[in-house]
Design a protein around this motif. Structure first.
Motif, mmCIF file in Angstrom:
data_model
loop_
_atom_site.group_PDB
_atom_site.id
_atom_site.type_symbol
_atom_site.label_atom_id
_atom_site.label_comp_id
_atom_site.label_asym_id
_atom_site.label_seq_id
_atom_site.Cartn_x
_atom_site.Cartn_y
_atom_site.Cartn_z
ATOM 1 N N GLY A 1 0.819 -1.217 0.000
ATOM 2 C CA GLY A 1 0.000 0.000 0.000
ATOM 3 C C GLY A 1 0.844 1.254 0.000
ATOM 4 N N LEU A 2 1.951 1.219 0.764
ATOM 5 C CA LEU A 2 2.843 2.380 0.813
ATOM 6 C C LEU A 2 3.482 2.618 -0.557
ATOM 7 C CD1 LEU A 2 3.914 4.414 2.901
ATOM 8 C CD2 LEU A 2 5.835 2.874 3.284
ATOM 9 N N PHE A 3 3.917 1.540 -1.193
ATOM 10 C CA PHE A 3 4.532 1.637 -2.524
ATOM 11 C C PHE A 3 3.531 2.194 -3.535
ATOM 12 C CE2 PHE A 3 6.338 -1.020 -6.243
ATOM 13 C CZ PHE A 3 6.989 0.098 -6.748
ATOM 14 N N MET A 4 2.330 1.633 -3.569
ATOM 15 C CA MET A 4 1.320 2.086 -4.511
ATOM 16 C C MET A 4 0.870 3.514 -4.185
ATOM 17 S SD MET A 4 0.797 -0.257 -6.779
ATOM 18 C CE MET A 4 2.560 -0.548 -6.701
ATOM 19 N N GLY A 5 0.834 3.827 -2.887
ATOM 20 C CA GLY A 5 0.432 5.167 -2.483
ATOM 21 C C GLY A 5 1.369 6.240 -3.002
ATOM 22 N N TYR A 6 2.666 5.924 -3.000
ATOM 23 C CA TYR A 6 3.642 6.871 -3.536
ATOM 24 C C TYR A 6 3.658 6.868 -5.058
ATOM 25 C CZ TYR A 6 5.969 8.147 0.843
ATOM 26 O OH TYR A 6 6.260 8.668 2.070
ATOM 27 N N LEU A 7 3.277 5.731 -5.654
ATOM 28 C CA LEU A 7 3.414 5.563 -7.101
ATOM 29 C C LEU A 7 2.219 6.110 -7.868
ATOM 30 C CD1 LEU A 7 5.581 4.240 -8.938
ATOM 31 C CD2 LEU A 7 4.148 2.181 -8.957
ATOM 32 N N LEU A 8 1.001 5.925 -7.336
ATOM 33 C CA LEU A 8 -0.210 6.284 -8.062
ATOM 34 C C LEU A 8 -0.643 7.710 -7.726
ATOM 35 C CD1 LEU A 8 -2.215 2.974 -7.511
ATOM 36 C CD2 LEU A 8 -1.013 3.679 -9.584
ATOM 37 N N PRO A 9 -1.418 8.335 -8.624
ATOM 38 C CA PRO A 9 -1.982 9.654 -8.301
ATOM 39 C C PRO A 9 -2.866 9.567 -7.069
ATOM 40 C CG PRO A 9 -2.218 9.159 -10.639
ATOM 41 C CD PRO A 9 -1.753 7.887 -9.980
#
Length: 283
Positions: free
Chosen positions: A191-199
Motif C-alpha cells: 500500500g505504501l509503494f502504490m500510495g507513492y506511485l499512483l496519483p
C-alpha cells in the motif's frame, strides 16, 4: 523551543479547511508531536494514539476493513452444508472464515499504507517535516496503525465465524490467524509503494479492485484446483500468504509459498523505500 512554537502555529494556520474534523485532528497531532520533541525511537506514542483515533473516525475505513470481511464471510461461508463438510482439521466454514479474516487484514494494511499518498497530496507530510517528527517515525506509525486495524478486522471476522458454525481446533485456528496477521505486514509495504506511485486522487479507487482481483487470482477466495489457473496463481502476491495462513488448519504447506511471500515482500519494501526517499528529497 521558540522556533518549534512558531512552526506549530504556522502548521495550524495553513490547514486546508479549519472546519474539517480530520484537519483539526491532524493539526493537534502536529502540535502534540512538536511539544513532545524529537522521538529517539521509531515510535511516538502520542502521535500513534492520535493517528489511531483519526482512522477509527473515518467511516469509509471502518466499513471497508471492519464490516465488509465478516459480511462477505456470512454471504459465502455459511451457505449449503459448509458447516458439516470437512476441510482439513476443520469444516469448510472455518476455511472460508480464515480466508476472509486474511482478506480483511490485507484491506486494512493496504489502505493504511496508501493513506500516505493522500496526506502527501494534501501537504500534510511536508508540514510534519517542519516538526521534530522523523520521517521514519511517521512511516512506522502508519504501519503500526494499519497492523492494529488488521488485527481488529481478523478478530471481528473470527468472532462472527465462530458464532456462525466455524469449527476447527483452537490452537490451529490461532496459529493460522497469527500467520495471516504477521504476513499482512507485507501488504502495508504494498500500500505504501502504490500510495507513492499512483496519483493520490485515484489510489483508493484503484487499490480496492486491484486487491480483490489479486485475492481471486491468488486463490484466497476459492480452491485453485489444477490447470493453467493454478499455475498462474502461484506467482500472485496473495498466493503465498493465503497458503501459509491456511496451512495450520489443513492446507498444503509448500516452500514455494514461503519464497512467494519473501520475494514479493522484498519487492514491495524496496519500492516503498525507493519512493519514500524520492519524496523526502523534495524538501
Amino acid at each position: 523551543m521558540t522556533g518549534t512554537t512558531t512552526t506549530t502555529s504556522t502548521t495550524s494556520a495553513t490547514l486546508a479547511d479549519p472546519t474539517d474534523p480530520a484537519d483539526r485532528t491532524a493539526a493537534r497531532a502536529g502540535e502534540r508531536v512538536a511539544r513532545t520533541g524529537p522521538a529517539r525511537g521509531l515510535v511516538n506514542l502520542p502521535y500513534l494514539a492520535i493517528e489511531l483515533r483519526r482512522v477509527l473516525r473515518n467511516r469509509r475505513t471502518v466499513v471497508f476493513t471492519l464490516a465488509m470481511p465478516p459480511v462477505f464471510f456470512l454471504l459465502f461461508g455459511t451457505v449449503g452444508d459448509y458447516q458439516t463438510q470437512r476441510a482439513g482439521y476443520g469444516n469448510v466454514t472455518a476455511w472460508v472464515m480464515v480466508s476472509m479474516a486474511l482478506y480483511g487484514a490485507l484491506l486494512a494494511t493496504t489502505n493504511g499504507g496508501a493513506s500516505v499518498s493522500v496526506e502527501r497530496a494534501q501537504g500534510w507530510t511536508r508540514q510534519l517535516r517542519l516538526t521534530p517528527l522523523r520521517p521514519a517515525t511517521y512511516v512506522t506509525t502508519k504501519v503500526l496503525v494499519a497492523m492494529i486495524l488488521a488485527l481488529a478486522s481478523m478478530v471481528i471476522t473470527t468472532v462472527v465465524g465462530l458464532a456462525s458454525g466455524a469449527d476447527a481446533p483452537v490452537g490451529r485456528l490461532v496459529a493460522a490467524l497469527v500467520v495471516g496477521w504477521v504476513g499482512s505486514a507485507v501488504f502495508a509495504a504494498f500500500g505504501l509503494f502504490m500510495g507513492y506511485l499512483l496519483p493520490s486522487e485515484n489510489v483508493m479507487q484503484v487499490l480496492g479492485p486491484v486487491l480483490a482481483l489479486l485475492s481471486f487470482a491468488g486463490g484466497l477466495f476459492m480452491p485453485l484446483g489444477d490447470g493453467v489457473f493454478a499455475t498462474v496463481a502461484r506467482f500472485m502476491p496473495t498466493y503465498g500468504l493465503a497458503e501459509l495462513t491456511r496451512a495450520p488448519i489443513g492446507g498444503d504447506f509448500s516452500w514455494w509459498a514461503v519464497v512467494n511471500v519473501v520475494v514479493w515482500g522484498a519487492v514491495f519494501v524496496w519500492g516503498a523505500a525507493w519512493r519514500f526517499r524520492r519524496d523526502t528529497a523534495r524538501v
